[in-house]
Design a protein around this motif. Structure first.
Motif, PDB file in Angstrom:
ATOM      1  N   TYR A 154       0.780  -0.879  -0.047  1.00  0.00           N
ATOM      2  CA  TYR A 154      -0.252   0.182  -0.289  1.00  0.00           C
ATOM      3  C   TYR A 154       0.709   1.138   0.252  1.00  0.00           C
ATOM      4  O   TYR A 154       2.477   1.179   0.476  1.00  0.00           O
ATOM      5  CB  TYR A 154      -1.191   0.063   1.075  1.00  0.00           C
ATOM      6  CG  TYR A 154      -0.740  -0.341   2.205  1.00  0.00           C
ATOM      7  CD1 TYR A 154      -0.498   0.844   3.420  1.00  0.00           C
ATOM      8  CD2 TYR A 154      -0.159  -1.070   3.129  1.00  0.00           C
ATOM      9  CE1 TYR A 154      -0.151   1.029   4.389  1.00  0.00           C
ATOM     10  CE2 TYR A 154       0.310  -1.279   4.387  1.00  0.00           C
ATOM     11  CZ  TYR A 154       0.506  -0.382   5.066  1.00  0.00           C
ATOM     12  OH  TYR A 154       0.945   0.211   6.648  1.00  0.00           O
ATOM     13  N   ASP A 155       0.326   2.220  -0.701  1.00  0.00           N
ATOM     14  CA  ASP A 155       0.731   3.689  -0.119  1.00  0.00           C
ATOM     15  C   ASP A 155       0.952   3.984   0.833  1.00  0.00           C
ATOM     16  O   ASP A 155       0.447   4.216   0.589  1.00  0.00           O
ATOM     17  CB  ASP A 155       0.785   4.183  -1.818  1.00  0.00           C
ATOM     18  CG  ASP A 155       1.170   5.476  -2.596  1.00  0.00           C
ATOM     19  OD1 ASP A 155       1.926   5.628  -0.766  1.00  0.00           O
ATOM     20  OD2 ASP A 155       0.873   6.100  -2.790  1.00  0.00           O
ATOM     21  N   LYS A 156       1.866   4.471   1.578  1.00  0.00           N
ATOM     22  CA  LYS A 156       1.952   4.583   2.934  1.00  0.00           C
ATOM     23  C   LYS A 156       1.451   6.380   3.210  1.00  0.00           C
ATOM     24  O   LYS A 156       1.351   6.648   3.549  1.00  0.00           O
ATOM     25  CB  LYS A 156       2.896   4.190   4.318  1.00  0.00           C
ATOM     26  CG  LYS A 156       2.806   4.675   4.988  1.00  0.00           C
ATOM     27  CD  LYS A 156       4.570   3.916   5.884  1.00  0.00           C
ATOM     28  CE  LYS A 156       4.517   4.516   7.407  1.00  0.00           C
ATOM     29  NZ  LYS A 156       5.444   4.053   7.680  1.00  0.00           N
ATOM     30  N   VAL A 270      -5.287   3.325  -7.106  1.00  0.00           N
ATOM     31  CA  VAL A 270      -5.850   2.368  -5.895  1.00  0.00           C
ATOM     32  C   VAL A 270      -4.791   2.100  -5.182  1.00  0.00           C
ATOM     33  O   VAL A 270      -3.703   2.655  -5.118  1.00  0.00           O
ATOM     34  CB  VAL A 270      -5.683   0.815  -6.525  1.00  0.00           C
ATOM     35  CG1 VAL A 270      -5.830  -0.091  -5.717  1.00  0.00           C
ATOM     36  CG2 VAL A 270      -7.244   1.408  -7.493  1.00  0.00           C
ATOM     37  N   MET A 271      -4.117   2.692  -3.933  1.00  0.00           N
ATOM     38  CA  MET A 271      -3.930   2.271  -2.820  1.00  0.00           C
ATOM     39  C   MET A 271      -3.336   1.533  -1.904  1.00  0.00           C
ATOM     40  O   MET A 271      -2.884   1.517  -1.464  1.00  0.00           O
ATOM     41  CB  MET A 271      -4.810   3.095  -1.184  1.00  0.00           C
ATOM     42  CG  MET A 271      -5.374   4.862  -1.602  1.00  0.00           C
ATOM     43  SD  MET A 271      -4.312   5.934  -1.822  1.00  0.00           S
ATOM     44  CE  MET A 271      -4.452   6.111  -3.848  1.00  0.00           C
ATOM     45  N   LEU A 272      -3.931   0.443  -2.044  1.00  0.00           N
ATOM     46  CA  LEU A 272      -4.039  -0.875  -1.250  1.00  0.00           C
ATOM     47  C   LEU A 272      -3.725  -1.925  -3.123  1.00  0.00           C
ATOM     48  O   LEU A 272      -4.191  -1.875  -3.395  1.00  0.00           O
ATOM     49  CB  LEU A 272      -4.308  -1.117  -0.611  1.00  0.00           C
ATOM     50  CG  LEU A 272      -4.176  -2.301  -0.075  1.00  0.00           C
ATOM     51  CD1 LEU A 272      -3.909  -2.643   1.800  1.00  0.00           C
ATOM     52  CD2 LEU A 272      -4.830  -3.695  -0.082  1.00  0.00           C
ATOM     53  N   ILE A 292       6.040   2.311  -0.306  1.00  0.00           N
ATOM     54  CA  ILE A 292       5.337   1.616  -0.076  1.00  0.00           C
ATOM     55  C   ILE A 292       5.568   0.603   1.202  1.00  0.00           C
ATOM     56  O   ILE A 292       6.537   0.250   1.211  1.00  0.00           O
ATOM     57  CB  ILE A 292       5.567   0.467  -1.309  1.00  0.00           C
ATOM     58  CG1 ILE A 292       5.664   0.803  -2.904  1.00  0.00           C
ATOM     59  CG2 ILE A 292       5.051  -0.956  -1.349  1.00  0.00           C
ATOM     60  CD1 ILE A 292       5.672  -0.247  -3.966  1.00  0.00           C
ATOM     61  N   ALA A 293       4.561   0.272   1.600  1.00  0.00           N
ATOM     62  CA  ALA A 293       4.579  -0.211   2.672  1.00  0.00           C
ATOM     63  C   ALA A 293       3.993  -1.484   2.834  1.00  0.00           C
ATOM     64  O   ALA A 293       3.167  -1.609   1.942  1.00  0.00           O
ATOM     65  CB  ALA A 293       3.868  -0.008   4.350  1.00  0.00           C
ATOM     66  N   GLN A 367      14.275  -5.644  -1.248  1.00  0.00           N
ATOM     67  CA  GLN A 367      14.541  -5.678   0.298  1.00  0.00           C
ATOM     68  C   GLN A 367      12.694  -5.842   0.762  1.00  0.00           C
ATOM     69  O   GLN A 367      12.203  -6.578   1.447  1.00  0.00           O
ATOM     70  CB  GLN A 367      14.824  -4.449   0.854  1.00  0.00           C
ATOM     71  CG  GLN A 367      14.466  -4.497   3.065  1.00  0.00           C
ATOM     72  CD  GLN A 367      15.149  -5.731   3.483  1.00  0.00           C
ATOM     73  OE1 GLN A 367      16.335  -5.644   2.560  1.00  0.00           O
ATOM     74  NE2 GLN A 367      14.432  -6.522   3.843  1.00  0.00           N
ATOM     75  N   LEU A 368      11.879  -4.906  -0.559  1.00  0.00           N
ATOM     76  CA  LEU A 368      10.328  -5.122  -0.729  1.00  0.00           C
ATOM     77  C   LEU A 368      10.183  -6.516  -0.230  1.00  0.00           C
ATOM     78  O   LEU A 368       9.066  -6.513   0.584  1.00  0.00           O
ATOM     79  CB  LEU A 368      10.132  -4.134  -1.920  1.00  0.00           C
ATOM     80  CG  LEU A 368       8.013  -3.968  -1.297  1.00  0.00           C
ATOM     81  CD1 LEU A 368       8.352  -3.627  -0.721  1.00  0.00           C
ATOM     82  CD2 LEU A 368       8.058  -3.423  -3.014  1.00  0.00           C
ATOM     83  N   GLY A 369      10.480  -7.777  -2.009  1.00  0.00           N
ATOM     84  CA  GLY A 369      10.382  -8.581  -1.755  1.00  0.00           C
ATOM     85  C   GLY A 369      10.651  -9.871  -0.048  1.00  0.00           C
ATOM     86  O   GLY A 369       9.717 -10.712  -0.012  1.00  0.00           O
TER      87      GLY A 369
END
Length: 430
Positions: A154-156, A270-272, A292-293, A367-369
């Motif tokens: 999601y777009d924190k 879209v946010m999430l 991104i969170a 790192q996101l992965g």
């Protein structure tokens, strides 16, 4: 015999005529095999250009250490790969080594096309639980190459700016729906809290399995679409469509995942949305700079989402070079230098020692992965792919639900059609 995961049950085993046993030499450290027999190994995989280049370098490294073993590589994109591999299987010309996916391995084992790789000693290389999860009738037909899983991104920054309550890990479906309803009240009309994924059968399946009702094709054969749960889920999304909580159908269906021009998450519409570990680098590139969170999929009493190995190296049951192929595969996932060369081109390395050795050099996307895998693992369910033979059901699900999204078909009509196609698939599978 120990039970395997539900999506791996009821498979007929393609056994080898005789088992070729590896010697005790440490192929992970030296890279030299136990067999002196020369071999030219045909090897085939799918992927990106980055994967192709890194894999070719690894093959060259192996041949340098094992001059008698050379390779005849072939690689292509995902679609081309799965168009060609069945043709090779039909003509009995499968490569010695082939990249295999969890969605397809069942069918290849059922037809006796893959060699039993249980005699490869993976102790200290692959976690025992990982090996247990991918066994088919107690045997290994694909050596796992990487971890995979699915969570939500999601777009924190955007949510915080709008004053929307942020998701919390291991949230329930009720929490997920409540987030969407709250976010709608605080977002501009042209931005949406969540996607409308009613045309994606797996999205509904996440809902059903989280409630402990099993996958749509239980044990890989029995059609298991729970009527009350299906109507409950899709009625909620029908309400969301009327309330503008999800994008209109035309916007939703023109969105192409990870395309910078059309991906509704990447363009800020879209946010999430859901995201796999393997797609993390592409997703991070859509919204770079730490926007991104991550969060788990919504969970129910049984858990939610999935996390396990889904990509393997398998060996043809007809290969005359099985010993050499097995030695190479073990080296591929255990050699430190090969691990550095391959990096994350197939996802998060299955060998934890190699993962630790390269983690400090990870990009933001890699790192996101790691973060996605971390949130997915705690409550994850097994991976339940559509079994080979259910293709008509899958395509019909997509088309029927898109008709529902455009208000051309009622839920009742769509359900009747899906039941008909599902039972036809069940008869074929059994």
């Amino acid at each position: 015999m120990k039970k395997t995961r539900p999506w791996l049950k009821t498979l007929a085993v393609g056994a080898l005529a005789s088992v070729l046993v590896l010697s005790g030499c440490n192929a992970g450290n030296s890279g030299s095999g136990s067999s002196d027999k020369a071999a030219n190994l045909k090897i085939m995989w799918w992927g990106s250009d980055v994967r192709h280049e890194a894999t070719q370098k690894a093959l060259d490294m192996y041949t340098a250490a094992n001059p008698k073993v050379t390779f005849a590589p072939e690689f292509t994109a995902w679609d081309g790969y799965w168009q060609k591999l069945p043709t090779l299987a039909a003509s009995k010309t499968l490569p010695d080594i082939m990249q295999m996916d969890a969605a397809y391995i069942q069918g290849y084992v059922k037809r006796g096309l893959l060699a039993d790789l249980s005699d490869i000693d993976l102790s200290g290389i692959v976690d025992e639980q990982v090996i247990d999860n991918i066994k088919i009738d107690g045997k290994v037909y694909g050596v796992p190459l990487s971890y995979n899983g699915q969570g939500m991104v999601y777009d924190k920054v955007a949510l915080e700016e709008a004053g929307i309550t942020l998701p919390t890990n291991n949230w329930t479906w009720e929490d997920f729906f409540a987030y969407a309803e709250e976010a709608r009240t605080k977002l501009p009309k042209d931005k949406y809290p969540i996607d409308d994924l009613r045309n994606i059968w797996e999205w509904y399946q996440f809902y059903q399995t989280s409630k402990g009702l099993g996958p749509i094709f239980k044990d890989g054969t029995t059609f298991n679409l729970d009527k009350d749960t299906w109507f409950e889920f899709n009625s909620k999304y029908a309400e969301f469509q009327k309330a503008g909580i999800v994008p209109p159908a035309d916007l939703q269906l023109t969105s192409k995942e990870n395309d910078p021009q059309t991906d509704t998450f990447g363009t800020g519409r879209v946010m999430l949305r859901g995201a796999s570990v393997g797609s993390a680098t592409a997703i991070e590139a859509l919204l770079p700079g730490g926007r991104i969170a991550v969060n788990s999929y919504p969970i129910g009493e049984a858990g939610g989402g999935w996390a396990q190995s889904t990509i393997f190296f398998s060996v043809s049951a007809a290969s005359k070079n099985q010993a050499q192929a097995k030695e190479f595969i073990k080296w591929f996932i255990s050699n430190a230098e090969a691990g550095k060369t391959l990096g994350t081109v197939r996802g998060i390395p299955i060998n934890n020692d190699i993962l630790k050795s390269i983690e400090s050099s990870f990009t933001a996307g890699e790192q996101l992965g790691i973060d996605l895998l971390g949130v997915a693992k705690e409550k994850a369910l097994p991976f339940y792919p559509a079994p080979a033979g259910a293709e008509d059901f899958v395509s019909t699900y997509k088309s029927e639900m898109e008709s529902v999204m455009f208000n051309k078909t009622t839920l009742e009509q769509a359900y009747e059609t899906l039941v008909e196609k599902g039972k036809a698939a069940e008869a074929k599978l059994k």
